[in-house]
Structures are given as C-alpha cells and as structure tokens.
Design a protein around this motif. Structure first.
Motif, mmCIF file in Angstrom:
data_model
loop_
_atom_site.group_PDB
_atom_site.id
_atom_site.type_symbol
_atom_site.label_atom_id
_atom_site.label_comp_id
_atom_site.label_asym_id
_atom_site.label_seq_id
_atom_site.Cartn_x
_atom_site.Cartn_y
_atom_site.Cartn_z
ATOM 1 N N GLY A 40 0.828 -1.201 0.000
ATOM 2 C CA GLY A 40 0.000 0.000 0.000
ATOM 3 C C GLY A 40 0.863 1.252 0.000
ATOM 4 O O GLY A 40 0.838 2.043 -0.932
ATOM 5 N N ASP A 41 1.659 1.433 1.036
ATOM 6 C CA ASP A 41 2.533 2.600 1.159
ATOM 7 C C ASP A 41 3.984 2.162 1.280
ATOM 8 O O ASP A 41 4.263 1.042 1.674
ATOM 9 C CB ASP A 41 2.195 3.402 2.430
ATOM 10 C CG ASP A 41 0.805 3.957 2.389
ATOM 11 O OD1 ASP A 41 0.549 4.829 1.546
ATOM 12 O OD2 ASP A 41 -0.031 3.483 3.182
ATOM 13 N N ILE A 42 4.859 3.085 0.968
ATOM 14 C CA ILE A 42 6.293 2.830 1.130
ATOM 15 C C ILE A 42 6.789 3.666 2.305
ATOM 16 O O ILE A 42 6.488 4.855 2.400
ATOM 17 C CB ILE A 42 7.046 3.199 -0.151
ATOM 18 C CG1 ILE A 42 6.664 2.212 -1.258
ATOM 19 C CG2 ILE A 42 8.549 3.204 0.082
ATOM 20 C CD1 ILE A 42 7.077 2.644 -2.630
ATOM 21 N N ASP A 43 7.510 3.024 3.213
ATOM 22 C CA ASP A 43 8.043 3.716 4.376
ATOM 23 C C ASP A 43 9.555 3.817 4.266
ATOM 24 O O ASP A 43 10.239 2.804 4.219
ATOM 25 C CB ASP A 43 7.692 2.962 5.658
ATOM 26 C CG ASP A 43 6.196 2.930 5.898
ATOM 27 O OD1 ASP A 43 5.664 3.956 6.320
ATOM 28 O OD2 ASP A 43 5.571 1.882 5.615
ATOM 29 N N VAL A 44 10.045 5.048 4.205
ATOM 30 C CA VAL A 44 11.490 5.264 4.130
ATOM 31 C C VAL A 44 11.944 5.775 5.493
ATOM 32 O O VAL A 44 11.464 6.806 5.966
ATOM 33 C CB VAL A 44 11.840 6.305 3.049
ATOM 34 C CG1 VAL A 44 13.360 6.444 2.919
ATOM 35 C CG2 VAL A 44 11.222 5.918 1.713
ATOM 36 N N LEU A 45 12.856 5.037 6.109
ATOM 37 C CA LEU A 45 13.343 5.412 7.435
ATOM 38 C C LEU A 45 14.805 5.832 7.333
ATOM 39 O O LEU A 45 15.623 5.115 6.757
ATOM 40 C CB LEU A 45 13.205 4.228 8.388
ATOM 41 C CG LEU A 45 13.645 4.510 9.821
ATOM 42 C CD1 LEU A 45 12.720 5.530 10.475
ATOM 43 C CD2 LEU A 45 13.681 3.225 10.624
ATOM 44 N N VAL A 46 15.109 7.001 7.876
ATOM 45 C CA VAL A 46 16.464 7.545 7.739
ATOM 46 C C VAL A 46 16.995 7.961 9.104
ATOM 47 O O VAL A 46 16.288 8.613 9.880
ATOM 48 C CB VAL A 46 16.455 8.773 6.802
ATOM 49 C CG1 VAL A 46 17.858 9.369 6.694
ATOM 50 C CG2 VAL A 46 15.945 8.391 5.426
ATOM 51 N N ALA A 47 18.240 7.585 9.389
ATOM 52 C CA ALA A 47 18.902 8.026 10.625
ATOM 53 C C ALA A 47 19.796 9.205 10.304
ATOM 54 O O ALA A 47 20.664 9.118 9.434
ATOM 55 C CB ALA A 47 19.729 6.886 11.213
ATOM 56 N N SER A 48 19.558 10.322 10.995
ATOM 57 C CA SER A 48 20.367 11.518 10.744
ATOM 58 C C SER A 48 20.119 12.533 11.853
ATOM 59 O O SER A 48 19.031 12.575 12.437
ATOM 60 C CB SER A 48 19.992 12.134 9.392
ATOM 61 O OG SER A 48 20.592 13.405 9.266
ATOM 62 N N LEU A 49 21.141 13.357 12.105
ATOM 63 C CA LEU A 49 20.950 14.459 13.049
ATOM 64 C C LEU A 49 20.572 15.738 12.320
ATOM 65 O O LEU A 49 20.405 16.789 12.928
ATOM 66 C CB LEU A 49 22.230 14.671 13.865
ATOM 67 C CG LEU A 49 22.539 13.550 14.882
ATOM 68 C CD1 LEU A 49 23.918 13.732 15.501
ATOM 69 C CD2 LEU A 49 21.474 13.476 15.973
ATOM 70 N N GLU A 50 20.464 15.615 10.990
ATOM 71 C CA GLU A 50 20.109 16.801 10.202
ATOM 72 C C GLU A 50 18.840 16.536 9.395
ATOM 73 O O GLU A 50 18.881 16.374 8.167
ATOM 74 C CB GLU A 50 21.259 17.169 9.269
ATOM 75 C CG GLU A 50 22.542 17.504 10.020
ATOM 76 C CD GLU A 50 23.703 17.765 9.068
ATOM 77 O OE1 GLU A 50 23.551 18.638 8.207
ATOM 78 O OE2 GLU A 50 24.726 17.075 9.187
ATOM 79 N N PRO A 51 17.728 16.480 10.073
ATOM 80 C CA PRO A 51 16.465 16.116 9.401
ATOM 81 C C PRO A 51 16.093 17.055 8.255
ATOM 82 O O PRO A 51 15.484 16.622 7.278
ATOM 83 C CB PRO A 51 15.423 16.174 10.525
ATOM 84 C CG PRO A 51 16.055 16.931 11.639
ATOM 85 C CD PRO A 51 17.526 16.734 11.515
ATOM 86 N N GLU A 52 16.487 18.314 8.373
ATOM 87 C CA GLU A 52 16.110 19.275 7.339
ATOM 88 C C GLU A 52 16.749 18.901 5.993
ATOM 89 O O GLU A 52 16.091 18.948 4.949
ATOM 90 C CB GLU A 52 16.511 20.692 7.767
ATOM 91 C CG GLU A 52 16.191 21.785 6.747
ATOM 92 C CD GLU A 52 14.721 21.811 6.308
ATOM 93 O OE1 GLU A 52 13.856 21.371 7.091
ATOM 94 O OE2 GLU A 52 14.459 22.249 5.167
ATOM 95 N N ALA A 53 18.029 18.487 6.038
ATOM 96 C CA ALA A 53 18.720 18.094 4.799
ATOM 97 C C ALA A 53 18.048 16.868 4.185
ATOM 98 O O ALA A 53 17.923 16.750 2.966
ATOM 99 C CB ALA A 53 20.192 17.806 5.083
ATOM 100 N N VAL A 54 17.612 15.953 5.043
ATOM 101 C CA VAL A 54 16.968 14.736 4.552
ATOM 102 C C VAL A 54 15.627 15.087 3.902
ATOM 103 O O VAL A 54 15.291 14.588 2.831
ATOM 104 C CB VAL A 54 16.743 13.735 5.704
ATOM 105 C CG1 VAL A 54 16.085 12.466 5.176
ATOM 106 C CG2 VAL A 54 18.059 13.396 6.386
ATOM 107 N N ARG A 55 14.913 15.973 4.553
ATOM 108 C CA ARG A 55 13.613 16.357 4.011
ATOM 109 C C ARG A 55 13.772 16.979 2.627
ATOM 110 O O ARG A 55 13.046 16.651 1.696
ATOM 111 C CB ARG A 55 12.924 17.346 4.959
ATOM 112 C CG ARG A 55 11.560 17.769 4.437
ATOM 113 C CD ARG A 55 10.814 18.592 5.432
ATOM 114 N NE ARG A 55 11.423 19.907 5.596
ATOM 115 C CZ ARG A 55 10.723 20.993 5.930
ATOM 116 N NH1 ARG A 55 9.429 20.898 6.144
ATOM 117 N NH2 ARG A 55 11.321 22.146 6.068
#
Length: 585
Positions: A201-216
């Motif tokens: 149904g949906d895709i879940d992407v999980l990311v470990a980072s201390l800089e969430p803004e860059a990931v977003r």
DNA sequence: GCCGTTTTCGGCCCGACTGTTTTCAGTCG
C-alpha cells in the motif's frame, strides 16, 4: 456441514471489517470497532477448515473472536446472513463506507458530512465541495474542502495497492535520493515492503540523521512526486506519480533500531510488543524501550529489543501477530534462534516455465540459455497442455517434437539438466489432459486449474483432489488461481487438499509470479505442520520472467520456510530422485 | 466486543502532522 451458502472465509473477513467501519462512522465505542477489525484479521490469519470449525461450535477458540463475533460468523457460514449484521448495516447508508477511502477523511468527518448535509456518495461530496458547502461546516475550512477534492481525484486515479515489483522501483528511487543527503548514517525501507507482503500500500522510508532538514530537502526533491501531503520536521508524506504513498521518517541514529522495528510493523505485532513492555511497567515506542524509571534501555540493534522482552529476534517477514511472538518466546526460553529462512542464492533450478512452444515469448533455447546464465543446474519446461487452446497448448505430436529439440539442447548445455514437463490443465472432471502413457514419458507434470473457476467449493475440491491423486502428478500448480489485485482464487477446501498433497507426495507450488504468489503465505504454518514440500517456480513466459523466483523466495520467507523445505533448493541428483518419486507410473 | 497469574469488571498502544483552532480533535501509520 451444509455447503448451500457460498460465503467463504474471505467474504466473512471482509464483512467483519466493514461492520467495524460502519460502527466507527455510527459513533460506536472505538474498542468495539477495534474488536471487529481485530476479529476480521484473526479470522484471516487463521488457517483451517472453517466449515468444520463452525460445525464443532469452536469459532470462539480463535484468539480475538469471542461470543459475539463467533455468533455472526456461524450465522454467515450456515445461513449466508446474520441478524446482527443486518442491524449494524442499518445504522448508516452503505455508500458512506466509500467516503472513508478518501485520504484525510475519517469516521468523524464522514459522519459530520452525512449528518449536516445528508451527503451519502462520493459524487455528492464532490459536488458539495465545488459548491463550497463543506467549508462552512464546523471543523472544516477552505483547505479541507480542497484536500477532499484532491483526495477524490487521487482515489479515482489509483487503486490503492501495488504489486511488489512496481513498489520496489518507487522505493528504490526515494531511498537512493535520501541515502546521500548530508548527515545520513543509515537509510532503509521499512513497512510492509520489509515484511514481504504480497501487495504494497505505502512505502516507508526510514532515515537516521541528526540533520532532518537536509533529509527532508533530499526526499522532496526526488523525481516523480505528484503531490506533497505533509512536510513536518521529521515526517513527510508524498504521493508519487505512480500513485503510491511514500512516507519519510527521520530519526536520530541512536533510535534507529527501535524506529526500524516500529516502522516495520505490522501494527498488530507492534501492539503486542508494546503491551508486553507495559506488562513489565516499561514503555516501547519508536525512540526506544524505557524502564519504570523512564530510563532508555540499550537497544543498538533490533534483536536487543526482542531479547529485553524475553523474545528471540523475529525476522521482519514474520511480524504479523500470527503466532510468531509465542514462538519467539519459546525459542528464547530454550536459548535457540529462528531457523535461517531461504535465500534466492539457494535456488538450484526451476520447473514450470513456458516457451514459444505454447504461450511463452522466448524460444526454448533462449529460456535454457537464460536459466544457464542464472547459474542453475536444472531447468524444466512445462508448456500448456492440449486443452489450453487459448494458450497454444501442445498436441501429443508437438510434445514429441519438443522432446527432439530438448535432446539437441542437452548437448549444448552439458552443465544444465533440461527436463521436459507439462503444465497439464486439470479438466472439469479432475482428470489430466493426456492419456497416462503420454504423461508417463514426461519428466514431471504440473497440474493446474485454468478453467471453470466458479464451480462449487465441494466440486472444485473433488476435482483437484482427483488430479492430485493421479500417479503422474508431480506438482500442484498455483493452487488457488488467484490474481493479486484482480481476482480471488477459486473456492476450495485448502486444508483438505494440502493433506491430500501430503499423502500423495505432491509438491505444492509457490508460484513466484508477482501477480500470483500462490499458494498464499498464510498457509505456511499448516504446510510446515503437514511436512509438505514446496517448490518455488517462476511460471516464466519470458527470459526476464525467470528472475521472478526472487518474489517466490520472498513469499517463502514470509511463510517461515528454510531451504530444507524447498524442493528446488536440492542439489541436482537428490532433486531428480525427488520428482521421480512422486511421478510413478 | 474481547480478554483475564488483576478472571465477570475495567481496561483496551503510541506519537507526528494538519487544520481549525486559542488548546485540540481528527487522521494516519
């Protein structure tokens, strides 16, 4: 037990789920709602003969089904209808259920729309939005009106779920774009994809980072985003141009393991684990596992979470609250771990492939070359049998001609054992498609149903049983005939037929085509109890189709199978002996 | 409605984001 009603388990699970949603819109207790939805799932996961269970009056022995739901199920199985069901359905117009499918609309809002404006259908709701009637309702505004219109539009364009290969390509695209974002230490796909569900149904992407803004930023700049539904500090959600929902969640590296566990699910599995933590006075969430004092326990890896809760690590594929927690408890107490699940590199060869001799797109030589390139040591062609005119089924003469070609090919591929089989239609009366003396000359026979899908459960079961008992039948091909996202399988007494297959030494096919994945993984435990052998077969109609075995392997892992339970993980000599054993004249 | 080393009542998992709100309900996973 009477079989006059045509209501099967699949329809009953759908009914229970629907009743839950109706109660939700009608404003029932959320716990009652959950009881219906949980009960539906419990029944879906339960494998056995429902007719038998009802006959024995044991329906409430299924965990999650009590007196109330049991009585509804009994009525549905015996009479095809239930008074309690009728009463619940009378609470709201049936069409309101469709409104729940619109993203952003839940039971409360659907109810408000219905009560204030008497809107019952999607078409009426669309009209009301365009006439700007919705924005005046309390709790709604101009933005909600627009988002409902968008939701209706998306619902019409996309069916909601995807086959694994389609979901994989979307997932890989989004994963690739966040992986290299600044500060990222780990990135993985979680959710139903990690659990190897048969559709996504949906895709879940999980990311470990201390800089969430860059990931977003990286996530939102991925190619092929149709719409951004949410963008928060650590969580974003988009719709891809393929129509798939893709969720991003950014987490601090120290919480990656608990987050990976949390976002892998299933929801039901997670609920059980959180309850388990609560029983100890602890708390489990996506950030970690916390003791009574609110201190985080050390969980650098997923297995630490399980072990702290006195459980063996559970492979993601098995996390469906389908008995795996009880099993993990036992394993942990005995200081054991899970058997290694089968992997794609353990596959030694395949049966059940097609060629241009019938409805395949590649010649036999091309298929054999591709099988050789896969590094396999045996390959069996199984084109359609003569009754399958729609698929260019082979006449007896053509079978003989095909054998000549195979004999020639064998000389060119000495390292590959090439087998001649047939995918024989199981005819309406349960017989196979050629005289015995023709079948006996073949190396193996895959017996499959390709016609008369709508026979009664009793007749269909008898038909297949007869075919399975035929001494020439080696493999039971795509046992239920289902096509994912297209049609349900035919009605059969699967439990009974699995027992027949066990008695006759017939291999149960796990058809690896991503639209089939048939037999369904939910039968995995029963298959293991019966000691059945499973064959992972690509049902390939092209050279590319051979690679579909990977999806079969994924499904086999979800069944909890290891290589010792998969026939085509056997070495060549043992395998040839095995298929001879259940193909006796 | 389901469940029970709290067993026939009183619980029932947890948190982020959005939109419409002045502190939160609804939705979602």
């Amino acid at each position: 037990m009477s079989e006059k009603s045509s209501i099967g388990k699949a329809e009953i699970t759908r009914t229970l789920e629907q009743l839950g949603h109706i109660l939700e819109i009608a404003g029932s207790s959320p716990f009652k709602v959950r009881a219906f939805v949980n009960g539906s799932r419990a029944l879906e996961n339960w494998q056995g003969d429902l007719f038998q269970l009802v006959g024995d009056g044991n329906v409430s022995s299924i965990q999650g089904i009590g007196k109330g739901l049991a009585s509804i199920i009994e009525d549905l199985v015996q009479d095809g209808q239930s008074e309690a069901e009728t009463e619940i359905r009378a609470l709201i117009p049936e069409s309101l259920l469709q409104l729940l499918r619109i993203a952003g609309l839940g039971p409360k809002k659907v109810r408000a729309i219905y009560e204030k404006l008497e809107i019952e259908t999607i078409d009426d709701l669309e009209k009301a939005c365009k006439e700007e009637l919705i924005q005046s309702l309390p709790g709604f505004g101009k933005t909600s009106e627009n988002s409902i219109l968008k939701g209706i539009n998306n619902l019409r364009r996309f069916s909601g779920r995807s086959l694994i290969p389609n979901a994989q390509s979307v997932a890989e695209r989004f994963l690739a774009s966040v992986k290299d974002a600044q500060g990222v230490t780990q990135a993985e796909i979680a959710g139903s994809m990690r659990r190897n569900r048969e559709t996504i149904g949906d895709i879940d992407v999980l990311v470990a980072s201390l800089e969430p803004e860059a990931v977003r930023q990286a996530f939102l700049s991925t190619e092929g985003i149709k719409e951004v539904l949410a963008e928060g500090e650590t969580k974003s959600r988009v719709i891809s141009e393929e129509g798939m929902g893709v969720d991003l969640r950014v987490i601090e590296p120290k919480s990656f393991a608990p987050a990976l566990h949390y976002f892998t699910g299933s929801k039901e599995h997670n609920t059980r684990l959180r309850q388990r933590a609560r029983d100890r006075g602890w708390k489990l969430n996506e950030y970690g596992l916390w003791n009574e004092a609110g201190e985080a326990l050390s969980t650098p890896e997923e297995k630490d979470i399980f072990n702290l809760l006195d459980l063996a690590w559970i492979p993601p594929e098995l996390r469906e609250d389908n008995g795996e927690i009880e099993w993990a408890e036992k394993l942990f107490a005995e200081k054991k771990s899970w058997n290694e699940l089968v992997t794609a590199d353990q596959i030694q060869g395949v049966l059940h492939c097609h060629s241009t001799w019938s409805d395949g797109k590649a010649t036999l030589q091309e298929m054999v070359q591709a099988a050789s390139d896969m590094g396999w040591s045996y390959y069996g062609t199984a084109d359609h049998s003569r009754t399958a005119a729609y698929a260019g089924g082979l006449s007896i003469e053509q079978l003989a001609e095909q054998l000549l070609e195979i004999q020639k090919l064998r000389k060119g591929f000495p390292q590959l054992t090439i087998l001649q089989g047939i995918e024989s239609d199981i005819l309406q009366d349960g017989s196979l498609d050629y005289p015995d003396e023709v079948l006996e000359r073949l190396d193996y026979v895959v017996a499959s149903v390709h016609s008369s899908f709508s026979m009664s459960r009793k007749d269909q079961t008898a038909r297949i049983e007869k075919a399975l008992r035929h001494p020439c039948t080696t493999v039971w091909g795509h046992p239920t005939g289902r096509l994912l996202l297209q049609r349900d399988g035919y009605e059969i007494d699967m439990d009974h037929l699995l027992k027949v297959a066990a008695e006759e030494g017939v291999i149960v096919e796990l058809n690896a085509h991503p639209r089939r994945l048939d037999v369904d993984w939910r039968w995995g435990r029963r298959i293991q109890e019966l000691g059945l052998d499973v064959g992972i077969h690509p049902d390939a109609h092209s050279t590319h189709g051979l690679k579909d075995v990977q999806y079969g392997v994924m499904a086999a892992r979800k069944m909890g199978l290891s290589s010792t339970q998969i026939t085509n993980c056997m070495e060549r000599d043992e395998y040839l002996e095995r298929i001879k054993r259940c193909h006796q004249s």
